[in-house]
Write an enzyme that holds these catalytic residues in place. Structure first.
Site, PDB file in Angstrom:
ATOM      1  N   TRP A   1      51.998  15.069  61.793  1.00  0.00           N
ATOM      2  CA  TRP A   1      51.768  15.278  60.166  1.00  0.00           C
ATOM      3  C   TRP A   1      51.928  13.982  59.245  1.00  0.00           C
ATOM      4  O   TRP A   1      53.082  13.350  59.646  1.00  0.00           O
ATOM      5  CB  TRP A   1      52.150  16.465  59.377  1.00  0.00           C
ATOM      6  CG  TRP A   1      52.250  16.512  58.082  1.00  0.00           C
ATOM      7  CD1 TRP A   1      50.781  16.816  57.451  1.00  0.00           C
ATOM      8  CD2 TRP A   1      53.205  16.729  57.075  1.00  0.00           C
ATOM      9  NE1 TRP A   1      51.442  17.041  56.001  1.00  0.00           N
ATOM     10  CE2 TRP A   1      52.672  16.897  55.736  1.00  0.00           C
ATOM     11  CE3 TRP A   1      54.785  16.704  57.048  1.00  0.00           C
ATOM     12  CZ2 TRP A   1      53.615  17.080  54.553  1.00  0.00           C
ATOM     13  CZ3 TRP A   1      55.495  16.848  56.049  1.00  0.00           C
ATOM     14  CH2 TRP A   1      54.965  16.799  54.617  1.00  0.00           C
TER      15      TRP A   1
ATOM     16  N   TYR B   1      45.155  17.611  59.364  1.00  0.00           N
ATOM     17  CA  TYR B   1      46.167  16.343  59.067  1.00  0.00           C
ATOM     18  C   TYR B   1      45.269  15.176  59.260  1.00  0.00           C
ATOM     19  O   TYR B   1      44.449  14.945  60.094  1.00  0.00           O
ATOM     20  CB  TYR B   1      46.976  16.198  60.233  1.00  0.00           C
ATOM     21  CG  TYR B   1      48.064  17.165  60.095  1.00  0.00           C
ATOM     22  CD1 TYR B   1      48.500  17.981  59.365  1.00  0.00           C
ATOM     23  CD2 TYR B   1      49.108  17.536  61.476  1.00  0.00           C
ATOM     24  CE1 TYR B   1      49.513  18.904  59.146  1.00  0.00           C
ATOM     25  CE2 TYR B   1      50.226  18.506  61.394  1.00  0.00           C
ATOM     26  CZ  TYR B   1      50.226  19.069  60.064  1.00  0.00           C
ATOM     27  OH  TYR B   1      51.191  20.143  60.035  1.00  0.00           O
TER      28      TYR B   1
ATOM     29  N   GLY C   1      58.957  14.588  63.381  1.00  0.00           N
ATOM     30  CA  GLY C   1      58.167  13.684  63.001  1.00  0.00           C
ATOM     31  C   GLY C   1      58.665  12.308  63.179  1.00  0.00           C
ATOM     32  O   GLY C   1      59.882  12.215  63.232  1.00  0.00           O
TER      33      GLY C   1
HETATM   34  N1  LIG Z   1      53.067  24.134  59.120  1.00  0.00           N
HETATM   35  C1  LIG Z   1      52.977  23.313  58.092  1.00  0.00           C
HETATM   36  O1  LIG Z   1      52.644  23.603  56.781  1.00  0.00           O
HETATM   37  C2  LIG Z   1      53.863  22.090  58.213  1.00  0.00           C
HETATM   38  C3  LIG Z   1      54.228  21.310  57.225  1.00  0.00           C
HETATM   39  C4  LIG Z   1      54.784  19.936  57.435  1.00  0.00           C
HETATM   40  C5  LIG Z   1      55.223  19.514  58.825  1.00  0.00           C
HETATM   41  N2  LIG Z   1      54.727  20.542  59.725  1.00  0.00           N
HETATM   42  C6  LIG Z   1      54.970  19.858  61.312  1.00  0.00           C
HETATM   43  O2  LIG Z   1      56.421  19.440  61.335  1.00  0.00           O
HETATM   44  C7  LIG Z   1      56.267  18.234  61.843  1.00  0.00           C
HETATM   45  C8  LIG Z   1      57.369  17.723  61.468  1.00  0.00           C
HETATM   46  O3  LIG Z   1      57.482  17.195  59.855  1.00  0.00           O
HETATM   47  P1  LIG Z   1      57.867  16.071  59.272  1.00  0.00           P
HETATM   48  O4  LIG Z   1      57.557  14.868  59.842  1.00  0.00           O
HETATM   49  O5  LIG Z   1      58.463  16.375  57.833  1.00  0.00           O
HETATM   50  O6  LIG Z   1      59.506  16.276  60.054  1.00  0.00           O
HETATM   51  P2  LIG Z   1      61.030  15.535  59.858  1.00  0.00           P
HETATM   52  O7  LIG Z   1      61.417  15.408  61.314  1.00  0.00           O
HETATM   53  O8  LIG Z   1      61.941  16.130  58.792  1.00  0.00           O
HETATM   54  O9  LIG Z   1      60.883  14.173  59.218  1.00  0.00           O
HETATM   55  C9  LIG Z   1      60.250  13.019  60.037  1.00  0.00           C
HETATM   56  C10 LIG Z   1      60.155  11.630  59.163  1.00  0.00           C
HETATM   57  O10 LIG Z   1      61.603  11.179  58.956  1.00  0.00           O
HETATM   58  C11 LIG Z   1      61.654   9.984  59.367  1.00  0.00           C
HETATM   59  N3  LIG Z   1      62.496   9.914  60.516  1.00  0.00           N
HETATM   60  C12 LIG Z   1      62.535  10.665  61.472  1.00  0.00           C
HETATM   61  N4  LIG Z   1      63.570  10.507  62.307  1.00  0.00           N
HETATM   62  C13 LIG Z   1      64.351   9.449  61.865  1.00  0.00           C
HETATM   63  C14 LIG Z   1      65.641   8.623  62.256  1.00  0.00           C
HETATM   64  N5  LIG Z   1      65.980   8.776  63.339  1.00  0.00           N
HETATM   65  N6  LIG Z   1      65.946   7.872  61.075  1.00  0.00           N
HETATM   66  C15 LIG Z   1      65.439   7.593  60.055  1.00  0.00           C
HETATM   67  N7  LIG Z   1      64.225   8.117  59.850  1.00  0.00           N
HETATM   68  C16 LIG Z   1      63.815   9.016  60.438  1.00  0.00           C
HETATM   69  C17 LIG Z   1      60.304   9.200  59.975  1.00  0.00           C
HETATM   70  O11 LIG Z   1      59.734   8.936  58.464  1.00  0.00           O
HETATM   71  P3  LIG Z   1      59.665   7.349  58.140  1.00  0.00           P
HETATM   72  O12 LIG Z   1      60.189   6.458  59.032  1.00  0.00           O
HETATM   73  O13 LIG Z   1      58.367   7.108  57.360  1.00  0.00           O
HETATM   74  O14 LIG Z   1      60.853   7.396  56.595  1.00  0.00           O
HETATM   75  C18 LIG Z   1      59.517  10.467  60.361  1.00  0.00           C
HETATM   76  O15 LIG Z   1      58.165  10.397  60.046  1.00  0.00           O
HETATM   77  C19 LIG Z   1      54.891  17.714  61.210  1.00  0.00           C
HETATM   78  O16 LIG Z   1      54.383  16.689  61.985  1.00  0.00           O
HETATM   79  C20 LIG Z   1      54.013  18.909  61.530  1.00  0.00           C
HETATM   80  O17 LIG Z   1      53.770  19.015  63.021  1.00  0.00           O
HETATM   81  C21 LIG Z   1      54.127  21.618  59.414  1.00  0.00           C
END
Ligand SMILES: NC(=O)c1ccc[n+]([C@@H]2O[C@H](COP(=O)([O-])OP(=O)(O)OC[C@H]3O[C@@H](n4cnc5c(N)ncnc54)[C@H](OP(=O)(O)O)[C@@H]3O)[C@@H](O)[C@H]2O)c1
Length: 333
Positions: free
Chosen positions: A21, A54, A285
């Site tokens: 996403w 997405y 993500g």
């Molecule tokens: N069902 C639903 O309605 C729904 C809604 C939302 C998401 N989802 C699912 O959940 C998945 C994960 O959501 P999310 O991307 O919001 O999850 P998340 O893991 O909370 O956030 C991911 C983002 O945080 C940053 N990040 C990740 N690891 C890091 C680290 N070690 N250090 C620093 N920054 C870090 C990155 O963004 P930056 O580097 O850009 O800052 C990354 O893209 C989505 O891909 C999707 O499959 C589902």
């Protein structure tokens, strides 16, 4: 990497899965997307989550290309349906027409004959639940979909669906995909107790609150360049709800807790959701492969009661627990 059953089903999933996403087909270029998928595979992630909506369907294409040379039996590929994929009034929702058309398009984009899990991305108040569940059941019988799940459905909606499935002999929901993190615990009072009783597993999204729980956003400061908070293609709007000084200040106070455990902040946040035994997998993500390599180290980490108490003491009033925050649009978007 450790593995868990998806609810009471026979399917095993990696307890950390990778989702695309806001990244694939949008914030990050194809090369970076491929590197993230490769890092996930190298670190033992086998479960991948995407959705038809997405990046206006481009995310599934990118994931399909990134996974196309991987042995299909070694992967669990999840996608979703509900949000609009086109301009037409039938290009959305959970009707028989849209479910059927959308799965065909998803399979084409993902370059696969079946998805392991097909999820209703929200509850559709405009389609009879029987119609949705019967169509899901048909897709399972056709072998296009192996398991059925939902996302952001309330306990009452899940219970209603299980009742119909049991009465009609339809395939049962095995999973729920809610938002869940230290900051957002709205599933704990209703969805989780029902799911435990009914054998449904949670595949939780945004376990690090879109990056906020890494502590990289400082209260009163400018967000780091290249982060979701600066992403004009959509990310900055999505993360805005967490970019408040009260949240960012308390998150900074989690740093000593992570340091005492020798964990990064992201690892602490992911380990926290995995302490809940009803969670089958935490979907992470990533915009770059180093993040995947950092975050997967949360697999297998145990947090004791004292650590959980310290986290609660720090976050206190900013934790959201109200189950009525699990919502779907009253009319189709
Ligand atoms: N069902 C639903 O309605 C729904 C809604 C939302 C998401 N989802 C699912 O959940 C998945 C994960 O959501 P999310 O991307 O919001 O999850 P998340 O893991 O909370 O956030 C991911 C983002 O945080 C940053 N990040 C990740 N690891 C890091 C680290 N070690 N250090 C620093 N920054 C870090 C990155 O963004 P930056 O580097 O850009 O800052 C990354 O893209 C989505 O891909 C999707 O499959 C589902």
């Amino acid at each position: 990497m450790e593995f868990r059953h998806l609810g009471r089903s026979g399917l095993m999933v990696s307890e950390i899965s990778y989702g695309n996403w806001l990244t694939h087909g949008s914030q990050v270029e194809e090369d970076a997307a491929k590197q993230c998928v490769q890092a996930a595979l190298d670190e033992g992630i086998t479960t991948f989550d995407t959705a038809d909506v997405y990046a206006a369907t481009k995310a599934e294409e990118v994931l399909g290309r990134a996974l196309k040379d991987v042995r299909r039996e070694s992967l669990e590929i999840f996608t979703k349906v509900y949000w609009p994929t086109g301009p037409g009034r039938n290009d959305r929702g959970l009707s028989r027409k849209h479910l059927t058309e959308s799965i065909h398009a998803s399979l084409r984009r993902l370059q696969t004959d079946y998805v392991d899990l097909y999820q209703a991305h929200r509850f559709d108040y405009e389609t009879p639940l029987e119609e949705t569940l019967k169509t899901f059941d048909d897709l399972v019988r056709q072998g296009k979909v192996l398991y059925i799940g939902v996302s952001e459905w309330t306990a009452e909606q899940i219970a209603q669906a299980l009742k119909i499935a049991d009465e009609m002999g339809f395939d049962r929901i095995v999973s729920s995909q809610p938002q869940y993190s230290m900051l957002w615990r709205v599933i704990e009072s209703e969805v989780v107790p029902l799911s435990e009783k009914e054998g449904i597993g949670q595949i939780v999204w945004s376990p690090i609150a879109q990056g906020v729980l890494t502590g990289k956003y400082l209260p009163g400061g400018q967000p780091p360049e290249g982060s979701r908070a600066t992403d004009k293609s959509g990310g900055s709007n999505m993360i805005a709800r967490w970019m408040r000084d009260d949240v960012l200040t308390r998150v900074q106070e989690l740093k000593p807790i992570a340091a005492d455990l020798g964990l990064s902040m992201a690892q602490l946040a992911i380990a926290w959701v995995l302490q809940n035994p009803n969670v089958s997998s935490a979907i992470i993500g990533a915009s770059r492969p180093e993040q995947v390599r950092d975050n997967v180290r949360a697999s297998g980490v145990k947090l004791d009661a004292d650590v959980l108490r310290r986290i609660d003491d720090v976050l206190g009033p900013i934790v959201e627990r109200d189950p009525s925050k699990t919502e779907s649009p009253r009319t189709r978007p």
